[in-house]
Design an enzyme around this catalytic site. Structure first.
Site, PDB file in Angstrom:
ATOM      1  N   SER A 145       0.845  -1.267  -0.073  1.00 26.34           N
ATOM      2  CA  SER A 145      -0.250  -0.104  -0.193  1.00 26.34           C
ATOM      3  C   SER A 145       0.841   1.433   0.097  1.00 26.34           C
ATOM      4  CB  SER A 145      -0.900  -0.150   1.205  1.00 26.34           C
ATOM      5  OG  SER A 145      -1.774  -1.020   1.383  1.00 26.34           O
ATOM      6  N   HIS A 174      -1.107  -2.947  -7.222  1.00 25.84           N
ATOM      7  CA  HIS A 174      -1.804  -2.602  -5.915  1.00 25.84           C
ATOM      8  C   HIS A 174      -3.404  -2.537  -6.095  1.00 25.84           C
ATOM      9  CE1 HIS A 174      -2.905   0.885  -2.955  1.00 25.84           C
ATOM     10  NE2 HIS A 174      -2.840  -0.206  -2.173  1.00 25.84           N
ATOM     11  N   GLU A 186      -3.978  -0.238  -9.275  1.00 27.31           N
ATOM     12  CA  GLU A 186      -2.900   0.648  -9.534  1.00 27.31           C
ATOM     13  C   GLU A 186      -1.585  -0.207  -9.929  1.00 27.31           C
ATOM     14  OE1 GLU A 186      -1.875   4.454  -7.080  1.00 27.31           O
ATOM     15  OE2 GLU A 186      -2.593   3.010  -5.902  1.00 27.31           O
ATOM     16  N   ASN A 224      -3.844   6.063  -2.538  1.00 26.85           N
ATOM     17  CA  ASN A 224      -3.666   6.239  -0.912  1.00 26.85           C
ATOM     18  C   ASN A 224      -3.197   7.828  -0.747  1.00 26.85           C
ATOM     19  OD1 ASN A 224      -4.840   4.081   0.385  1.00 26.85           O
ATOM     20  ND2 ASN A 224      -2.959   2.789  -0.169  1.00 26.85           N
TER      21      ASN A 224
HETATM   22  N1  NAD Z   1      -6.378  -4.622   3.649  1.00 32.29           N
HETATM   23  C1  NAD Z   1      -6.278  -3.811   2.747  1.00 32.29           C
HETATM   24  O1  NAD Z   1      -7.532  -2.903   2.594  1.00 32.29           O
HETATM   25  C2  NAD Z   1      -5.321  -3.412   1.688  1.00 32.29           C
HETATM   26  C3  NAD Z   1      -5.492  -2.820   0.353  1.00 32.29           C
HETATM   27  C4  NAD Z   1      -4.571  -2.748  -0.651  1.00 32.29           C
HETATM   28  C5  NAD Z   1      -3.355  -3.262  -0.216  1.00 32.29           C
HETATM   29  N2  NAD Z   1      -3.129  -3.994   0.926  1.00 32.29           N
HETATM   30  C6  NAD Z   1      -1.758  -4.434   1.351  1.00 32.29           C
HETATM   31  O2  NAD Z   1      -2.021  -5.833   0.923  1.00 32.29           O
HETATM   32  C7  NAD Z   1      -0.767  -6.498   1.733  1.00 32.29           C
HETATM   33  C8  NAD Z   1      -1.491  -7.568   2.392  1.00 32.29           C
HETATM   34  O3  NAD Z   1      -2.488  -7.027   3.439  1.00 32.29           O
HETATM   35  P1  NAD Z   1      -3.830  -7.888   3.982  1.00 32.29           P
HETATM   36  O4  NAD Z   1      -4.728  -7.000   4.579  1.00 32.29           O
HETATM   37  O5  NAD Z   1      -4.103  -8.928   2.938  1.00 32.29           O
HETATM   38  O6  NAD Z   1      -2.932  -8.688   5.288  1.00 32.29           O
HETATM   39  P2  NAD Z   1      -3.643  -9.733   6.160  1.00 32.29           P
HETATM   40  O7  NAD Z   1      -3.034  -9.504   7.462  1.00 32.29           O
HETATM   41  O8  NAD Z   1      -4.970  -9.980   6.077  1.00 32.29           O
HETATM   42  O9  NAD Z   1      -2.657 -11.057   5.375  1.00 32.29           O
HETATM   43  C9  NAD Z   1      -1.315 -11.349   5.425  1.00 32.29           C
HETATM   44  C10 NAD Z   1      -1.067 -12.774   5.316  1.00 32.29           C
HETATM   45  O10 NAD Z   1       0.369 -13.012   5.158  1.00 32.29           O
HETATM   46  C11 NAD Z   1       0.801 -14.059   5.880  1.00 32.29           C
HETATM   47  N3  NAD Z   1       2.195 -13.903   6.093  1.00 32.29           N
HETATM   48  C12 NAD Z   1       2.967 -13.227   7.099  1.00 32.29           C
HETATM   49  N4  NAD Z   1       4.063 -13.527   6.806  1.00 32.29           N
HETATM   50  C13 NAD Z   1       4.313 -14.478   5.720  1.00 32.29           C
HETATM   51  C14 NAD Z   1       5.647 -14.813   5.105  1.00 32.29           C
HETATM   52  N5  NAD Z   1       6.618 -14.659   5.481  1.00 32.29           N
HETATM   53  N6  NAD Z   1       5.274 -15.846   4.163  1.00 32.29           N
HETATM   54  C15 NAD Z   1       4.053 -15.866   3.528  1.00 32.29           C
HETATM   55  N7  NAD Z   1       2.801 -15.707   4.336  1.00 32.29           N
HETATM   56  C16 NAD Z   1       3.010 -14.758   5.369  1.00 32.29           C
HETATM   57  C17 NAD Z   1       0.009 -14.100   6.997  1.00 32.29           C
HETATM   58  O11 NAD Z   1      -0.227 -15.323   7.631  1.00 32.29           O
HETATM   59  C18 NAD Z   1      -1.469 -13.612   6.503  1.00 32.29           C
HETATM   60  O12 NAD Z   1      -2.129 -14.624   6.045  1.00 32.29           O
HETATM   61  C19 NAD Z   1      -0.244  -5.443   2.644  1.00 32.29           C
HETATM   62  O13 NAD Z   1       0.823  -4.892   2.072  1.00 32.29           O
HETATM   63  C20 NAD Z   1      -1.417  -4.192   2.555  1.00 32.29           C
HETATM   64  O14 NAD Z   1      -0.481  -3.040   3.050  1.00 32.29           O
HETATM   65  C21 NAD Z   1      -4.005  -4.217   1.978  1.00 32.29           C
END
Ligand code: NAD
Length: 316
Positions: A145, A174, A186, A224
């Site tokens: 993000s 993204h 994005e 963002n």
């Molecule tokens: N949540 C949102 O609204 C949103 C929107 C756009 C982008 N993002 C970005 O997407 C990414 C993920 O966000 P999310 O909300 O899905 O997070 P989340 O916490 O829901 O999921 C992350 C997952 O990664 C796993 N994980 C952690 N370390 C790991 C590793 N070393 N190897 C493999 N898996 C691993 C965790 O077990 C978990 O299942 C982040 O960079 C976030 O900034 C989030």
């Protein structure tokens, strides 16, 4: 919808300093996704349904994989019950999802999308590993993000920054939350990203039914950079008593024709995520206009993170 070439032309501001022999998207025959959380699972499911490619879904945690797959099955069953897809289509999509706890299983993917938590060092370590494990033609994409794509790409060089063999294949895709619903994505190039990589990413996202916007590697990118100061300003309005929660959300919802107001949206995104992105905007630009609201910091310190924790600006 803009073609990949048109999207590239739109990206006139994006400078490219390297090239790579990446395959065109039509040949993306296998996708890898790292992180089976909110975003990774959504990306994997959309890829299975729309691009109909096998998806190797990697997560450190077996519990996250089990939870993610159960959620995917629930979403597919809902689509069947609403007659949006047939049972056969749901079964085919489910069959394409291949969960694993081993990152080594990404050795035959053509395109990989990383969606682990927003922790810079975690992403750098994973990209260094992807450069070792994935085929040399594979596109290495991140769903970050806010973290600089250029810094993530630099992690793939093994300490030889001028060798762009790996870093030219790094790009950001993204996606927006929830991935199966939001059409926008994005595509962000780092300094090292090659035009071929950008083009492949735009074209593959189109295969997923998404509409791509292309932007440069700048703090907050486009979505963002615009969205988070809006949310932060809404929290400041609440904190300083300009309006109460319902008035703030109501005027934006009913006055700008968005599905929810900024405080409710912040709860859905996660207040910790909103704070983390504001901190990046603030620290990377050094501009005080991005200073996170005190109330936002306090809510996160209290553990009131929004929908995911049961309490934010609203109770869940
Ligand atoms: N949540 C949102 O609204 C949103 C929107 C756009 C982008 N993002 C970005 O997407 C990414 C993920 O966000 P999310 O909300 O899905 O997070 P989340 O916490 O829901 O999921 C992350 C997952 O990664 C796993 N994980 C952690 N370390 C790991 C590793 N070393 N190897 C493999 N898996 C691993 C965790 O077990 C978990 O299942 C982040 O960079 C976030 O900034 C989030």
């Amino acid at each position: 919808m803009a073609s990949a070439r048109q999207a590239l032309r739109l990206a006139g501001r994006v400078r490219h300093f390297s090239s790579t022999a990446a395959r065109p998207a039509a040949e993306v025959k296998r996708l890898g996704v790292i992180g089976a959380g909110q975003m990774g699972l959504g990306i994997a499911l959309v890829a299975a349904q729309k691009a109909q490619v096998p998806v190797t879904l990697v997560d450190l945690s077996q519990a996250s994989l089990d939870k993610g797959i159960a959620f995917a099955e629930k979403l597919l069953a809902k689509d069947v019950s609403k007659q949006r897809i047939t049972q056969e289509q749901a079964d085919a999509a489910r069959g394409l999802l291949q969960p694993t706890t081993s990152i080594e299983d990404l050795s035959s993917v053509d395109f990989v999308i990383e969606a682990v938590p927003e922790i810079p060092q975690l992403k750098f370590d994973i990209f260094a590993k992807l450069a070792e494990v994935c085929p040399k033609h594979a596109i290495l994409a991140t769903n970050t993000s806010s973290i600089s794509i250029t810094r993530i790409a630099a992690a793939t060089t093994g300490g030889k920054p001028t060798d762009t063999t790996n870093s030219s294949r790094v790009v950001s895709t993204h996606f927006m939350n929830p991935v199966p619903v939001q059409k926008g994505v994005e595509i962000i190039s780092g300094l090292q990203t090659s035009p071929e990589t950008l083009e492949t990413a735009v074209a593959f996202c189109r295969r997923l039914g998404k509409v791509a916007s292309v932007s440069a590697d700048s703090p907050g990118f486009l979505a963002n950079r615009i969205l988070m100061p809006y949310i932060n300003e809404a929290v400041i309005c609440l904190e300083t008593g300009v309006g109460d929660r319902d008035s703030i959300d109501s005027i934006m919802k009913n006055g700008t024709n968005v599905p929810m107001g900024p405080l409710q949206l912040a709860d859905f995104i996660g207040l910790d995520t909103c704070l983390a992105i504001m901190k990046v905007l603030h620290s990377e630009t050094g501009d005080s206009k991005y200073r996170p609201s005190v109330l936002l910091r306090n809510m996160v310190d209290a553990g009131w993170l929004g929908k995911k924790s049961g309490k934010g600006f609203y109770d869940y």
